[in-house]
Motif scaffolding. Sequence first.
Motif, PDB file in Angstrom:
ATOM      1  N   CYS A 374      45.233 -34.068  37.888  1.00 58.59           N
ATOM      2  CA  CYS A 374      44.942 -33.904  36.462  1.00 58.59           C
ATOM      3  C   CYS A 374      44.468 -32.487  36.156  1.00 58.59           C
ATOM      4  N   ILE A 375      43.568 -31.959  36.992  1.00 60.11           N
ATOM      5  CA  ILE A 375      43.036 -30.623  36.766  1.00 60.11           C
ATOM      6  C   ILE A 375      44.146 -29.576  36.843  1.00 60.11           C
ATOM      7  N   ASP A 376      45.039 -29.744  37.795  1.00 61.44           N
ATOM      8  CA  ASP A 376      46.142 -28.789  37.925  1.00 61.44           C
ATOM      9  C   ASP A 376      47.019 -28.819  36.676  1.00 61.44           C
ATOM     10  N   CYS A 377      47.234 -30.001  36.110  1.00 59.30           N
ATOM     11  CA  CYS A 377      48.014 -30.117  34.872  1.00 59.30           C
ATOM     12  C   CYS A 377      47.296 -29.392  33.734  1.00 59.30           C
ATOM     13  N   HIS A 378      45.979 -29.541  33.642  1.00 56.06           N
ATOM     14  CA  HIS A 378      45.204 -28.863  32.598  1.00 56.06           C
ATOM     15  C   HIS A 378      45.219 -27.344  32.783  1.00 56.06           C
ATOM     16  N   THR A 381      49.271 -26.465  31.696  1.00 55.66           N
ATOM     17  CA  THR A 381      49.889 -26.891  30.438  1.00 55.66           C
ATOM     18  C   THR A 381      49.463 -25.993  29.280  1.00 55.66           C
ATOM     19  N   GLU A 382      50.440 -25.465  28.568  1.00 56.55           N
ATOM     20  CA  GLU A 382      50.166 -24.610  27.411  1.00 56.55           C
ATOM     21  C   GLU A 382      49.977 -25.455  26.149  1.00 56.55           C
ATOM     22  N   ILE A 383      49.119 -24.978  25.277  1.00 56.71           N
ATOM     23  CA  ILE A 383      48.836 -25.676  24.023  1.00 56.71           C
ATOM     24  C   ILE A 383      49.915 -25.336  22.989  1.00 56.71           C
ATOM     25  N   ALA A 384      50.488 -26.365  22.377  1.00 62.00           N
ATOM     26  CA  ALA A 384      51.477 -26.150  21.307  1.00 62.00           C
ATOM     27  C   ALA A 384      50.707 -25.946  19.998  1.00 62.00           C
ATOM     28  N   ALA A 385      50.275 -24.701  19.780  1.00 63.46           N
ATOM     29  CA  ALA A 385      49.392 -24.398  18.646  1.00 63.46           C
ATOM     30  C   ALA A 385      50.142 -24.065  17.367  1.00 63.46           C
ATOM     31  N   ASP A 386      51.435 -23.790  17.457  1.00 57.55           N
ATOM     32  CA  ASP A 386      52.191 -23.385  16.271  1.00 57.55           C
ATOM     33  C   ASP A 386      52.205 -24.492  15.208  1.00 57.55           C
ATOM     34  N   GLY A 387      51.836 -24.102  13.981  1.00 59.67           N
ATOM     35  CA  GLY A 387      51.883 -25.054  12.881  1.00 59.67           C
ATOM     36  C   GLY A 387      50.730 -26.029  12.852  1.00 59.67           C
ATOM     37  N   ASN A 388      49.739 -25.864  13.722  1.00 58.77           N
ATOM     38  CA  ASN A 388      48.594 -26.769  13.755  1.00 58.77           C
ATOM     39  C   ASN A 388      47.331 -25.969  13.451  1.00 58.77           C
ATOM     40  N   GLU A 389      46.777 -26.150  12.252  1.00 57.67           N
ATOM     41  CA  GLU A 389      45.628 -25.362  11.817  1.00 57.67           C
ATOM     42  C   GLU A 389      44.388 -25.612  12.680  1.00 57.67           C
ATOM     43  N   TYR A 390      44.368 -26.736  13.343  1.00 55.47           N
ATOM     44  CA  TYR A 390      43.210 -27.056  14.198  1.00 55.47           C
ATOM     45  C   TYR A 390      42.989 -25.980  15.259  1.00 55.47           C
ATOM     46  N   TYR A 391      44.073 -25.383  15.730  1.00 56.96           N
ATOM     47  CA  TYR A 391      43.982 -24.414  16.821  1.00 56.96           C
ATOM     48  C   TYR A 391      43.895 -22.961  16.339  1.00 56.96           C
ATOM     49  N   ASP A 392      43.945 -22.719  15.032  1.00 57.98           N
ATOM     50  CA  ASP A 392      43.993 -21.344  14.545  1.00 57.98           C
ATOM     51  C   ASP A 392      42.825 -20.507  15.048  1.00 57.98           C
ATOM     52  N   LYS A 393      41.612 -21.038  14.970  1.00 53.83           N
ATOM     53  CA  LYS A 393      40.431 -20.296  15.400  1.00 53.83           C
ATOM     54  C   LYS A 393      40.454 -20.074  16.916  1.00 53.83           C
ATOM     55  N   LEU A 394      40.868 -21.088  17.643  1.00 51.78           N
ATOM     56  CA  LEU A 394      40.941 -20.969  19.100  1.00 51.78           C
ATOM     57  C   LEU A 394      41.972 -19.926  19.507  1.00 51.78           C
ATOM     58  N   SER A 401      43.482 -12.301  25.431  1.00 49.74           N
ATOM     59  CA  SER A 401      44.003 -12.650  26.747  1.00 49.74           C
ATOM     60  C   SER A 401      45.516 -12.479  26.793  1.00 49.74           C
ATOM     61  N   LYS A 402      46.015 -12.060  27.930  1.00 49.42           N
ATOM     62  CA  LYS A 402      47.463 -11.892  28.102  1.00 49.42           C
ATOM     63  C   LYS A 402      48.154 -13.233  28.356  1.00 49.42           C
ATOM     64  N   ASP A 403      47.403 -14.213  28.829  1.00 51.09           N
ATOM     65  CA  ASP A 403      47.978 -15.519  29.132  1.00 51.09           C
ATOM     66  C   ASP A 403      48.034 -16.391  27.884  1.00 51.09           C
ATOM     67  N   ALA A 404      48.940 -17.349  27.905  1.00 54.98           N
ATOM     68  CA  ALA A 404      49.061 -18.296  26.802  1.00 54.98           C
ATOM     69  C   ALA A 404      47.840 -19.218  26.773  1.00 54.98           C
ATOM     70  N   LEU A 405      47.552 -19.752  25.597  1.00 61.50           N
ATOM     71  CA  LEU A 405      46.446 -20.695  25.444  1.00 61.50           C
ATOM     72  C   LEU A 405      46.795 -21.992  26.173  1.00 61.50           C
ATOM     73  N   LYS A 406      45.942 -22.384  27.114  1.00 64.52           N
ATOM     74  CA  LYS A 406      46.194 -23.583  27.913  1.00 64.52           C
ATOM     75  C   LYS A 406      45.055 -24.574  27.752  1.00 64.52           C
ATOM     76  N   VAL A 407      45.263 -25.785  28.259  1.00 65.57           N
ATOM     77  CA  VAL A 407      44.268 -26.848  28.106  1.00 65.57           C
ATOM     78  C   VAL A 407      42.936 -26.433  28.715  1.00 65.57           C
ATOM     79  N   LYS A 408      42.980 -25.716  29.815  1.00 64.86           N
ATOM     80  CA  LYS A 408      41.747 -25.280  30.478  1.00 64.86           C
ATOM     81  C   LYS A 408      40.920 -24.357  29.582  1.00 64.86           C
ATOM     82  N   ASP A 409      41.570 -23.680  28.625  1.00 61.79           N
ATOM     83  CA  ASP A 409      40.873 -22.747  27.750  1.00 61.79           C
ATOM     84  C   ASP A 409      40.171 -23.440  26.587  1.00 61.79           C
ATOM     85  N   ILE A 410      40.442 -24.711  26.379  1.00 57.16           N
ATOM     86  CA  ILE A 410      39.801 -25.438  25.263  1.00 57.16           C
ATOM     87  C   ILE A 410      38.928 -26.572  25.800  1.00 57.16           C
ATOM     88  N   GLY A 411      38.416 -26.387  27.017  1.00 56.66           N
ATOM     89  CA  GLY A 411      37.491 -27.376  27.583  1.00 56.66           C
ATOM     90  C   GLY A 411      38.129 -28.387  28.485  1.00 56.66           C
TER      91      GLY A 411
END
Length: 420
Positions: A374-378, A381-394, A401-411
């Motif tokens: 599970c941890i390796d998946c987190h 896995t990249e967060i599909a943030a496009d079109g979702n206002e919930y992730y705008d601030k994150l 960061s040069k890396d894409a936003l991933k599950v590990k970056d949001i807790g």
Amino acid sequence: MLSKRSLVGVQLNFRTLAVLFFLLIGTQVFAADPAVVESDEAIAAGKTVFNANCKTCHKLDQKAIGPALRGITDRQSIEWAKSFIKNSQAVIASGDDYANKLYAEYNNLMMPSHEFLSDADLDNLLSYIEYGDKVDPAAQAAAAGTEGAVSGGGGGIPTEYLTIIVVVLLIVLLLILIVLGLIISVLTKYIDKQDLPEDDKEFVSQKFNLGKVLKSDGFIIIVTALVVALVAKTAIDGLYNVGVQQGYAPTQPIAYSHALHAGTLEIECQYCHTGVEIGKSANIPSANICMNCHTHVQNVQGKEGISPEIQKIYDAVDNNKPIEWVRVHNLPDLAYFNHSQHVKVGGIECQTCHGPIEEMEVVYQHSSLTMGWCIDCHRQTEIAADGNEYYDKLVQLHSDSKDALKVKDIGGLECAKCHY
């Protein structure tokens, strides 16, 4: 008779033809598959294909659910690799030795077919596999060690490594004994030729006594150490696999085929597992859901009359008794998992965790479902943030960061997310 000048001309023509021949052959060799190249564009496109279709079961440089992929074009031809990716089942059925060894090594787990991938997709995918995301060996070893420490199954030192270490130690011990035997033999022959006192000659000429060796302290210590090492290895392997039921495939009260319903008939998983998008659990379908179809479909594959398996559904409805399905996937009570959070919010496909469910006659546990898995998946896995206002601030906070936003970056790696 040919003149000297004619002979020279023939030799020159022969050399010219030879040079042209080898140039032609060389051109063919280097043009065998020019699309599998170390190109940034091809690698980026190949990574997209890999993340969409392969990363659930494979890693580039280490084993996961399936084998490590990097170097496949060295182990097999590019055409073989493409054929296996498109339809591994056909390659295995053809009797290919390498494919069947892989199939047996990984517990007869069948890789889904990827007939929809074009040749360009396959070229890009192989470019990424061979040249993409190369990591420093030391960093990779450190990461593997960290992952193993948190993994409930398949973690720690891999079993094959421990076996190799023990075998190497035994071989080294055997070589030492052979070398010592040769040294003793040479020294004995040399000393026999010397003029020695009788006591020394008697000592040198004494025969090898196997019984004394077997009873010696050194031999007993070596044997005891080996036995303790093997017992410890077996115990550690057992402890790491406590609670891991990968491959578990119980017999169900009704022979329900996911290959028929989800595969051939293309019935959506959500039709039967109604809670998968709205709640924590996916829900086991009731007999009433089955009857939505089987009120009208009463036989199987054109057979007349109600089939015995479908009759069991009728009996459950008539007797008002639930069908006692046997649970396949079962997380420990200390772990919290929410289906809707992953399927509805995260957009995770069922196959990511459950494997090629649309190909299973009998459902089995495809993934290990350990903490490390599970941890390796987190982590990946990249967060599909496009079109979702919930992730705008994150996304804004993560913009440096040069890396894409991933599950590990949001807790996604916080203990309290799954254990509370």
